[in-house]
Design a protein around this motif. Structure first.
Motif, PDB file in Angstrom:
ATOM      1  N   PRO A  82      49.461 -34.470  40.615  1.00 36.99           N
ATOM      2  CA  PRO A  82      48.448 -35.726  39.868  1.00 36.99           C
ATOM      3  C   PRO A  82      47.594 -34.927  39.156  1.00 36.99           C
ATOM      4  CG  PRO A  82      49.031 -36.987  41.079  1.00 36.99           C
ATOM      5  CD  PRO A  82      49.675 -36.131  41.675  1.00 36.99           C
ATOM      6  N   LEU A  83      46.975 -34.464  38.063  1.00 37.86           N
ATOM      7  CA  LEU A  83      46.077 -34.045  37.092  1.00 37.86           C
ATOM      8  C   LEU A  83      44.499 -34.389  37.966  1.00 37.86           C
ATOM      9  CD1 LEU A  83      46.740 -33.943  33.627  1.00 37.86           C
ATOM     10  CD2 LEU A  83      46.863 -32.379  35.077  1.00 37.86           C
ATOM     11  N   SER A  84      44.901 -35.741  38.714  1.00 38.15           N
ATOM     12  CA  SER A  84      43.119 -36.139  38.877  1.00 38.15           C
ATOM     13  C   SER A  84      43.307 -35.297  40.812  1.00 38.15           C
ATOM     14  CB  SER A  84      43.203 -37.605  39.234  1.00 38.15           C
ATOM     15  OG  SER A  84      44.733 -38.009  40.553  1.00 38.15           O
ATOM     16  N   ARG A  85      44.100 -34.601  41.571  1.00 38.90           N
ATOM     17  CA  ARG A  85      44.928 -33.896  42.725  1.00 38.90           C
ATOM     18  C   ARG A  85      44.085 -32.650  43.055  1.00 38.90           C
ATOM     19  NH1 ARG A  85      47.518 -37.156  47.525  1.00 38.90           N
ATOM     20  NH2 ARG A  85      47.033 -34.849  47.819  1.00 38.90           N
ATOM     21  N   VAL A  86      44.744 -31.938  40.881  1.00 37.38           N
ATOM     22  CA  VAL A  86      44.229 -30.777  41.310  1.00 37.38           C
ATOM     23  C   VAL A  86      43.149 -30.398  42.296  1.00 37.38           C
ATOM     24  CG1 VAL A  86      44.007 -28.944  39.609  1.00 37.38           C
ATOM     25  CG2 VAL A  86      45.584 -30.407  38.921  1.00 37.38           C
ATOM     26  N   GLN A  87      42.809 -28.994  42.851  1.00 39.24           N
ATOM     27  CA  GLN A  87      41.938 -28.943  43.512  1.00 39.24           C
ATOM     28  C   GLN A  87      41.859 -27.362  42.978  1.00 39.24           C
ATOM     29  OE1 GLN A  87      42.064 -29.137  47.400  1.00 39.24           O
ATOM     30  NE2 GLN A  87      39.573 -28.627  47.377  1.00 39.24           N
TER      31      GLN A  87
END
Length: 146
Positions: A82-87
């Motif tokens: 998920p793009l929201s979890r890309v670190q």
């Protein structure tokens, strides 16, 4: 249900297959000089064939929610982050890769998830991508908005 908008969907580039094919044909041409020099072309033909075939079974894609890697012919492996979890996202281009505008993009998620007693992979590595700086910029724009 509507189809999600795909921002990019790419296969690894064929530039390496083309390069190996040129080298194979060049060494095959050397058989005019000596018949044993033609044997040098065999590894280049094998590399060209494997690069051309393998790129048909690898697809990297990104939409508004996920970045994904789909690989495999007989068995499939799909990794979606998920793009929201890309670190972290990184772009790697060696000297020869820069000459032909090819590179590798690695996207890491914030952490591993446990599903069914098995740790999920938390990295999508896109190798041999044509115009990697453009794809990297698209990824960073999407990740920055989330």
């Amino acid at each position: 249900m509507g189809e999600e908008k795909v921002i990019f969907k790419i296969n690894p580039t064929a530039k390496f297959a083309e390069l190996f094919l040129v080298l194979a044909l060049l060494t095959l041409f050397l058989t005019l000089i000596n018949k044993y020099l033609g044997l040098l072309s065999l590894p280049f033909f094998i590399l060209a064939g494997s690069a051309a075939i393998s790129r048909k079974f690898i697809v990297f894609s990104m939409n508004d929610e996920y970045i994904s890697s789909k690989t495999g012919f007989l068995s499939k492996k799909i990794i979606s982050i998920p793009l929201s979890r890309v670190q972290n996202a990184s772009l790697r281009m060696g000297f020869f890769q820069r000459l032909i505008n090819v590179g590798e993009i690695a996207v890491e998620s914030a952490g591993e998830e446990e599903r069914g007693g098995k740790a999920e992979e938390n990295e999508v590595v896109m190798s041999n991508i044509d115009k990697p700086e453009y794809c990297y910029k698209l990824i960073m724009e999407k990740v920055g908005r989330k």
